[in-house]
Write a protein that holds these residues in place. Structure first.
Motif, PDB file in Angstrom:
ATOM      1  N   ASP A   1       3.935   2.302  -3.980  1.00 34.59           N
ATOM      2  CA  ASP A   1       2.768   2.801  -3.258  1.00 34.59           C
ATOM      3  C   ASP A   1       1.484   2.193  -3.818  1.00 34.59           C
ATOM      4  OD1 ASP A   1       3.069   4.214  -5.647  1.00 34.59           O
ATOM      5  OD2 ASP A   1       2.298   6.079  -4.829  1.00 34.59           O
ATOM      6  N   ARG A   2       1.431   1.954  -5.100  1.00 34.22           N
ATOM      7  CA  ARG A   2       0.232   1.374  -5.716  1.00 34.22           C
ATOM      8  C   ARG A   2       0.014  -0.063  -5.259  1.00 34.22           C
ATOM      9  NH1 ARG A   2       1.376   3.855 -11.675  1.00 34.22           N
ATOM     10  NH2 ARG A   2       0.797   5.979 -11.148  1.00 34.22           N
ATOM     11  N   GLU A   3       1.069  -0.860  -5.246  1.00 33.17           N
ATOM     12  CA  GLU A   3       0.954  -2.248  -4.794  1.00 33.17           C
ATOM     13  C   GLU A   3       0.542  -2.289  -3.321  1.00 33.17           C
ATOM     14  OE1 GLU A   3       3.580  -6.386  -4.630  1.00 33.17           O
ATOM     15  OE2 GLU A   3       4.449  -4.599  -5.535  1.00 33.17           O
TER      16      GLU A   3
ATOM     17  N   GLN B   1      -1.159   0.054  -1.678  1.00 30.42           N
ATOM     18  CA  GLN B   1      -2.548   0.501  -1.558  1.00 30.42           C
ATOM     19  C   GLN B   1      -3.511  -0.607  -1.950  1.00 30.42           C
ATOM     20  OE1 GLN B   1      -3.627   3.251  -0.225  1.00 30.42           O
ATOM     21  NE2 GLN B   1      -5.786   2.994  -0.681  1.00 30.42           N
TER      22      GLN B   1
ATOM     23  N   LEU C   1       0.515   9.223  -5.629  1.00 35.52           N
ATOM     24  CA  LEU C   1       0.483   7.863  -6.148  1.00 35.52           C
ATOM     25  C   LEU C   1       1.287   7.797  -7.439  1.00 35.52           C
ATOM     26  CD1 LEU C   1      -3.233   6.988  -5.440  1.00 35.52           C
ATOM     27  CD2 LEU C   1      -1.214   6.288  -4.155  1.00 35.52           C
TER      28      LEU C   1
ATOM     29  N   GLY D   1       3.634   5.192  -8.177  1.00 34.20           N
ATOM     30  CA  GLY D   1       4.112   3.878  -8.565  1.00 34.20           C
ATOM     31  C   GLY D   1       5.546   3.644  -8.137  1.00 34.20           C
TER      32      GLY D   1
END
Length: 152
Positions: free
Chosen positions: A71-73, A75, A36, A38
Motif C-alpha cells: 500500500d505504501r509503494e 500511495q 497503511l 506496508g
C-alpha cells in the motif's frame, strides 16, 4: 506514528487529543496507521480485502502485466502521478493535467479504482481481494481503452 506520551527534551507536546506528527485528531491518524501497513493485501474491519498493483515496466517485445505492491509503494506512485514530472525537472511544482482516475467498482469491488499519470504509470486498487486479471482488468486493454501511452 509517534506516541504522544513520548516527549523528548526540547519537544513541545501537541495539544490534548492531537497526534504529534500530523496535527490531526489522534484517533484519525491511529486509524490511518492501521490501514497503511506496508502490505500488499489489507483486511479491513468491514471485511473488505484491499490489494494494490502497479503496471510492470514494459520492455519491447514483452506483454504488459500487473505487479503486486505494498500500500505504501502504491500511495507513493499515486502521489507522484498527481504532479507534472517534466515541470519537476525544472524545479517547478505543477499538477499533472494528464492524470486519469476512474472508479472500477463494478469490476474490482466497491471502492476499487484505477489511476494513471497519463503515460506508462498505472495503478489499481482492488477491493474484492482479487487480482486485476481476475477482475477483467487486462493492462494492455486498459492502456488501449484509455488512450494511454506505454501499452505493449
Amino acid at each position: 506514528m509517534s506516541d504522544v506520551s513520548e516527549v523528548r527534551p526540547g519537544d513541545v507536546p501537541p495539544p490534548a487529543g492531537v497526534d504529534g506528527e500530523s496535527g490531526f485528531p489522534a484517533g484519525y491518524t491511529r486509524a490511518l496507521h492501521y490501514v497503511l501497513t506496508g502490505e500488499h493485501e489489507i483486511h479491513t474491519v468491514a471485511g473488505v480485502v484491499l490489494r494494490f498493483f502497479l503496471a510492470e515496466e514494459v520492455r519491447p517485445g514483452e506483454t504488459a502485466a500487473w505487479r503486486p505492491v505494498s500500500d505504501r509503494e502504491f500511495q507513493l506512485a499515486y502521489e507522484n502521478s498527481l504532479f507534472d514530472m517534466d515541470a519537476a525537472l525544472r524545479n517547478e511544482i505543477r499538477p499533472n493535467a494528464r492524470h486519469v482516475q476512474r472508479a472500477v467498482d463494478d469490476l474490482a469491488g466497491t471502492g476499487g479504482y484505477l489511476w494513471s499519470d497519463g503515460g506508462a504509470e498505472v495503478g489499481v486498487m482492488t477491493a474484492n481481494g482479487k487480482s486485476p486479471e481476475e477482475c477483467g482488468l487486462d493492462l494492455a486493454e486498459v492502456w488501449e481503452n484509455a488512450g494511454l501511452e506505454g501499452g505493449a
